[in-house]
Design an enzyme around this catalytic site. Structure first.
Site, PDB file in Angstrom:
ATOM      1  N   GLY A   1      98.948  11.534  80.241  1.00  0.00           N
ATOM      2  CA  GLY A   1      98.961  10.983  78.883  1.00  0.00           C
ATOM      3  C   GLY A   1      98.922  12.088  77.847  1.00  0.00           C
ATOM      4  O   GLY A   1      99.363  13.211  78.102  1.00  0.00           O
TER       5      GLY A   1
ATOM      6  N   CYS B   1      82.538  12.227  74.880  1.00  0.00           N
ATOM      7  CA  CYS B   1      81.896  12.782  76.080  1.00  0.00           C
ATOM      8  C   CYS B   1      82.659  13.919  76.745  1.00  0.00           C
ATOM      9  O   CYS B   1      82.149  15.037  76.824  1.00  0.00           O
ATOM     10  CB  CYS B   1      81.640  11.658  77.079  1.00  0.00           C
ATOM     11  SG  CYS B   1      80.392  10.509  76.463  1.00  0.00           S
TER      12      CYS B   1
ATOM     13  N   TYR C   1      96.137   9.100  85.574  1.00  0.00           N
ATOM     14  CA  TYR C   1      97.204   8.764  84.631  1.00  0.00           C
ATOM     15  C   TYR C   1      97.472   9.913  83.669  1.00  0.00           C
ATOM     16  O   TYR C   1      96.567  10.392  82.990  1.00  0.00           O
ATOM     17  CB  TYR C   1      96.842   7.492  83.852  1.00  0.00           C
ATOM     18  CG  TYR C   1      96.882   6.270  84.737  1.00  0.00           C
ATOM     19  CD1 TYR C   1      98.060   5.537  84.875  1.00  0.00           C
ATOM     20  CD2 TYR C   1      95.776   5.881  85.484  1.00  0.00           C
ATOM     21  CE1 TYR C   1      98.125   4.440  85.710  1.00  0.00           C
ATOM     22  CE2 TYR C   1      95.825   4.785  86.323  1.00  0.00           C
ATOM     23  CZ  TYR C   1      97.003   4.065  86.436  1.00  0.00           C
ATOM     24  OH  TYR C   1      97.068   2.996  87.277  1.00  0.00           O
TER      25      TYR C   1
ATOM     26  N   PHE D   1      76.149   6.471  82.722  1.00  0.00           N
ATOM     27  CA  PHE D   1      77.545   6.649  83.124  1.00  0.00           C
ATOM     28  C   PHE D   1      78.474   5.586  82.536  1.00  0.00           C
ATOM     29  O   PHE D   1      79.622   5.472  82.948  1.00  0.00           O
ATOM     30  CB  PHE D   1      77.649   6.632  84.656  1.00  0.00           C
ATOM     31  CG  PHE D   1      76.889   7.760  85.310  1.00  0.00           C
ATOM     32  CD1 PHE D   1      77.453   9.025  85.418  1.00  0.00           C
ATOM     33  CD2 PHE D   1      75.603   7.565  85.781  1.00  0.00           C
ATOM     34  CE1 PHE D   1      76.742  10.078  85.999  1.00  0.00           C
ATOM     35  CE2 PHE D   1      74.882   8.610  86.362  1.00  0.00           C
ATOM     36  CZ  PHE D   1      75.461   9.869  86.473  1.00  0.00           C
ATOM     37  N   LEU D   2      77.970   4.783  81.598  1.00  0.00           N
ATOM     38  CA  LEU D   2      78.821   3.695  81.084  1.00  0.00           C
ATOM     39  C   LEU D   2      80.038   4.236  80.342  1.00  0.00           C
ATOM     40  O   LEU D   2      80.024   5.353  79.837  1.00  0.00           O
ATOM     41  CB  LEU D   2      78.015   2.773  80.162  1.00  0.00           C
ATOM     42  CG  LEU D   2      77.388   3.305  78.872  1.00  0.00           C
ATOM     43  CD1 LEU D   2      78.394   3.519  77.776  1.00  0.00           C
ATOM     44  CD2 LEU D   2      76.304   2.351  78.404  1.00  0.00           C
TER      45      LEU D   2
ATOM     46  N   ASN E   1      81.417  14.067  84.635  1.00  0.00           N
ATOM     47  CA  ASN E   1      82.391  14.091  83.546  1.00  0.00           C
ATOM     48  C   ASN E   1      83.405  15.216  83.720  1.00  0.00           C
ATOM     49  O   ASN E   1      84.595  15.051  83.421  1.00  0.00           O
ATOM     50  CB  ASN E   1      81.684  14.213  82.193  1.00  0.00           C
ATOM     51  CG  ASN E   1      81.248  12.847  81.678  1.00  0.00           C
ATOM     52  OD1 ASN E   1      81.515  11.834  82.330  1.00  0.00           O
ATOM     53  ND2 ASN E   1      80.589  12.802  80.547  1.00  0.00           N
TER      54      ASN E   1
ATOM     55  N   LYS F   1      75.310  14.414  85.785  1.00  0.00           N
ATOM     56  CA  LYS F   1      76.076  13.806  84.688  1.00  0.00           C
ATOM     57  C   LYS F   1      77.220  14.728  84.233  1.00  0.00           C
ATOM     58  O   LYS F   1      78.360  14.299  84.066  1.00  0.00           O
ATOM     59  CB  LYS F   1      75.130  13.507  83.516  1.00  0.00           C
ATOM     60  CG  LYS F   1      75.817  13.039  82.249  1.00  0.00           C
ATOM     61  CD  LYS F   1      76.511  11.702  82.416  1.00  0.00           C
ATOM     62  CE  LYS F   1      77.378  11.400  81.216  1.00  0.00           C
ATOM     63  NZ  LYS F   1      78.139  10.167  81.350  1.00  0.00           N
TER      64      LYS F   1
HETATM   65  N1  LIG Z   1      79.278   7.191  74.128  1.00  0.00           N
HETATM   66  C1  LIG Z   1      79.386   7.162  75.443  1.00  0.00           C
HETATM   67  O1  LIG Z   1      80.307   6.580  76.011  1.00  0.00           O
HETATM   68  C2  LIG Z   1      78.349   7.848  76.316  1.00  0.00           C
HETATM   69  C3  LIG Z   1      78.315   7.590  77.693  1.00  0.00           C
HETATM   70  C4  LIG Z   1      77.337   8.207  78.476  1.00  0.00           C
HETATM   71  C5  LIG Z   1      76.433   9.090  77.889  1.00  0.00           C
HETATM   72  N2  LIG Z   1      76.512   9.349  76.564  1.00  0.00           N
HETATM   73  C6  LIG Z   1      75.503  10.248  75.982  1.00  0.00           C
HETATM   74  O2  LIG Z   1      74.492   9.448  75.390  1.00  0.00           O
HETATM   75  C7  LIG Z   1      73.994  10.077  74.201  1.00  0.00           C
HETATM   76  C8  LIG Z   1      74.174   9.141  73.020  1.00  0.00           C
HETATM   77  O3  LIG Z   1      75.572   8.967  72.806  1.00  0.00           O
HETATM   78  P1  LIG Z   1      76.123   7.852  71.802  1.00  0.00           P
HETATM   79  O4  LIG Z   1      77.601   7.892  71.889  1.00  0.00           O
HETATM   80  O5  LIG Z   1      75.402   6.567  72.035  1.00  0.00           O
HETATM   81  O6  LIG Z   1      75.628   8.494  70.406  1.00  0.00           O
HETATM   82  P2  LIG Z   1      75.796   7.916  68.941  1.00  0.00           P
HETATM   83  O7  LIG Z   1      76.090   9.082  68.090  1.00  0.00           O
HETATM   84  O8  LIG Z   1      76.691   6.731  68.946  1.00  0.00           O
HETATM   85  O9  LIG Z   1      74.319   7.371  68.595  1.00  0.00           O
HETATM   86  C9  LIG Z   1      73.188   8.172  68.491  1.00  0.00           C
HETATM   87  C10 LIG Z   1      72.156   7.434  67.638  1.00  0.00           C
HETATM   88  O10 LIG Z   1      70.917   8.140  67.666  1.00  0.00           O
HETATM   89  C11 LIG Z   1      70.311   8.034  66.399  1.00  0.00           C
HETATM   90  N3  LIG Z   1      69.272   9.050  66.238  1.00  0.00           N
HETATM   91  C12 LIG Z   1      69.418  10.374  65.980  1.00  0.00           C
HETATM   92  N4  LIG Z   1      68.199  10.963  65.901  1.00  0.00           N
HETATM   93  C13 LIG Z   1      67.269  10.001  66.110  1.00  0.00           C
HETATM   94  C14 LIG Z   1      65.848   9.981  66.161  1.00  0.00           C
HETATM   95  N5  LIG Z   1      65.132  11.091  65.971  1.00  0.00           N
HETATM   96  N6  LIG Z   1      65.214   8.808  66.400  1.00  0.00           N
HETATM   97  C15 LIG Z   1      65.927   7.675  66.587  1.00  0.00           C
HETATM   98  N7  LIG Z   1      67.286   7.633  66.554  1.00  0.00           N
HETATM   99  C16 LIG Z   1      67.948   8.780  66.323  1.00  0.00           C
HETATM  100  C17 LIG Z   1      71.494   8.174  65.442  1.00  0.00           C
HETATM  101  O11 LIG Z   1      71.170   7.714  64.143  1.00  0.00           O
HETATM  102  C18 LIG Z   1      72.548   7.306  66.157  1.00  0.00           C
HETATM  103  O12 LIG Z   1      72.490   5.957  65.750  1.00  0.00           O
HETATM  104  C19 LIG Z   1      74.771  11.402  74.087  1.00  0.00           C
HETATM  105  O13 LIG Z   1      74.029  12.407  74.708  1.00  0.00           O
HETATM  106  C20 LIG Z   1      76.036  11.131  74.872  1.00  0.00           C
HETATM  107  O14 LIG Z   1      76.587  12.301  75.391  1.00  0.00           O
HETATM  108  C21 LIG Z   1      77.431   8.735  75.752  1.00  0.00           C
END
Ligand SMILES: NC(=O)c1ccc[n+]([C@@H]2O[C@H](COP(=O)([O-])OP(=O)(O)OC[C@H]3O[C@@H](n4cnc5c(N)ncnc54)[C@H](O)[C@@H]3O)[C@@H](O)[C@H]2O)c1
Length: 456
Positions: free
Chosen positions: A264, A271, A262, A156-157, A219, A215
């Site tokens: 906007g 997400c 808010y 949830f970050l 969202n 989750k």
């Molecule tokens: N970004 C956010 O704020 C946030 C918050 C909560 C949840 N999420 C969820 O968390 C998940 C990740 O989001 P993110 O923003 O960190 O994604 P991101 O796109 O920033 O990073 C994903 C990473 O996974 C790597 N990857 C892909 N296939 C791989 C494999 N087979 N083995 C190892 N690494 C691999 C990619 O190279 C990339 O570096 C998503 O499902 C997203 O919905 C994101």
């Protein structure tokens, strides 16, 4: 404890680093070898406040390491976190290929009992799919004797406040089943997350499907509040009310609360847009039509153009010969993430109408350049009228109007006198309601906020 994290994106790198900070031995693995190389050179691949120092400290302490060797990574962890991307597929459903690829790797490499912890945001039932893929891979290796559990542990970050959110979570959701391996997994995870429960228990245990749905529901609820307030803001504009007064008026009701009210220019990021679409898509698969969530997304799409609409109301549809400053390109402050950023709609819309655009963002300039180049790759002529500026001041020199898209702190208290002098026309379209309309009028600006027409 020994932890492996697959994926060093926003979630994987923050989770892995924070778990190392708590004393665990963490290996982070990614298929993007260049990204791993950068991390090995102590270079953080994206902007997240406080992360760089924490990564360096934990690498130096020997608790955190990076690799692109998936076999070694599987061998290391008792807990294997999946934190890879789940981008939207063409039809809006979540593309699970990265998650299932990791599951196949785990099944193909594991040699002893493992707990597979899914942190990626995935549709209900993905835990079952991951379980199936791991089991198939083990079967093929004739190692079906190896035990494993698949747990849902959604994250949830918030980008921009990710470390604080991870280290001081409102709650930790753990979805596991009641089988023997499920309970073994629960014991390991409760040990891992014990440091967060010193003052009071924050861990919520539930079945895996409920955790997965939690989750998306979270969202969708947050996105709903934003779209709801944007609709109220547009009505406030039409009837001559002030949405900020309305926000305070309803937020003080404790059944409603103050957060996420808010108005906007619409939500963006990696997400809310994709998760609302994926939720609708999951519901469709089950013959359900999620009307509220669909409306939330429709309202948001329209809201991304609200600033353009206000610009056209003021200057007309033909913006040739006019220059606009744009403050803020990242989808929100304290990140350099440009995914689904409303600024992309604003910048493109201004350029398409013939304007020149001077744009600034405190940290997202490199990503913005790359993203806007990609967005406009078939319109090279438009790009010639876009300048990315080094400072907010550079982005307002001689402009006919300033458009504020992202509420970075650096934009909150500008020197209004210097601003007025720098601009050719003193017009501000404020997509984040940063300033007081009455004060802006006194300072000689024509000020257009969102839902604040009564203030002018
Ligand atoms: N970004 C956010 O704020 C946030 C918050 C909560 C949840 N999420 C969820 O968390 C998940 C990740 O989001 P993110 O923003 O960190 O994604 P991101 O796109 O920033 O990073 C994903 C990473 O996974 C790597 N990857 C892909 N296939 C791989 C494999 N087979 N083995 C190892 N690494 C691999 C990619 O190279 C990339 O570096 C998503 O499902 C997203 O919905 C994101």
């Amino acid at each position: 404890m020994k932890v492996t994290v697959f994926g060093v994106g926003y979630v994987g790198l923050v989770s892995g680093t924070c778990l190392a900070e708590l004393g665990n031995q963490v290996v982070c693995v990614d298929i993007d070898a260049a990204r791993i190389e950068r991390l090995l050179a102590a270079e953080i691949p994206f902007h997240e406040p406080g992360l760089s120092d924490m990564v360096r400290g934990n690498v130096a302490a020997g608790r955190l390491s990076f690799t692109s060797d998936a076999a070694a990574a599987v061998a290391h962890g008792d807990l294997l976190f999946i934190a890879v991307g789940t981008p939207p597929a063409e039809d809006g459903s979540a593309d699970l290929s990265q998650v299932l690829a990791v599951a196949a790797t785990i099944g193909g490499q594991m040699e002893d009992f493992k707990v597979v912890v899914n942190k990626s945001t995935v549709p209900v039932g993905t835990g079952d799919q991951v379980e199936g893929v791991v089991a198939d891979a083990l079967q093929q290796r004739q190692r079906a004797d190896l035990g494993f559990a698949v747990v849902s542990n959604p994250e949830f970050l918030k980008e921009g406040a990710a470390i604080g959110d991870f280290m001081r979570p409102d709650r930790v959701v753990i979805g596991c089943d009641s089988t023997e391996v499920g309970q073994r997994a629960r014991t390991l995870l409760s040990r891992l997350y014990a440091p967060f429960n010193r003052h009071h228990e924050r861990t919520l245990y539930m079945d895996r499907r409920s955790a997965e749905l939690t989750k998306y529901a979270a969202n969708a609820m947050l996105a709903t509040r934003i779209s709801f307030m944007n609709e109220i803001a547009n009505l406030a504009d039409a009837v001559g009310a002030d949405v900020d007064a309305v926000r305070r008026g309803i937020g003080s009701d404790e059944r409603i609360g103050q957060s996420f009210l808010y108005a906007g220019t619409g939500y963006g990021g990696s997400c809310f847009p994709k998760d609302t679409q994926a939720l609708v898509s999951t519901a469709k698969l089950h013959g359900l039509d999620m009307q509220v969530v669909q409306a939330v997304e429709r309202v948001n799409q329209a809201q991304k153009s609200i600033l353009l609409q206000r610009v056209v109301e003021r200057f007309g549809d033909d913006l040739r010969g006019l220059t606009f400053g744009v403050w803020g390109l990242a989808f929100k402050p304290d990140t350099d993430d440009m995914r689904e950023a409303p600024s992309r709609v604003v910048v493109r819309g201004l350029l398409e109408r013939g304007a020149r655009v001077l744009a600034h963002d405190p940290v997202a300039m490199a990503n913005a350049r790359e993203q806007l180049n990609a967005d406009l790759q078939d319109h090279a002529d438009l790009l010639t009228r876009l300048s990315l500026c080094f400072s907010p001041q550079d982005a307002v020199a001689g402009v006919d109007a300033l458009v504020i898209v992202t509420e970075w702190k650096a934009y909150r208290s500008p020197d209004f006198e210097a601003l007025a002098q720098a601009m050719r026309q003193q017009v501000i379209f404020d997509g984040r309601n940063l300033y007081d309309p009455a004060q802006m009028r006194e300072a000689g600006f024509q000020y257009v906020g969102i839902g604040r027409r009564s203030g002018i």
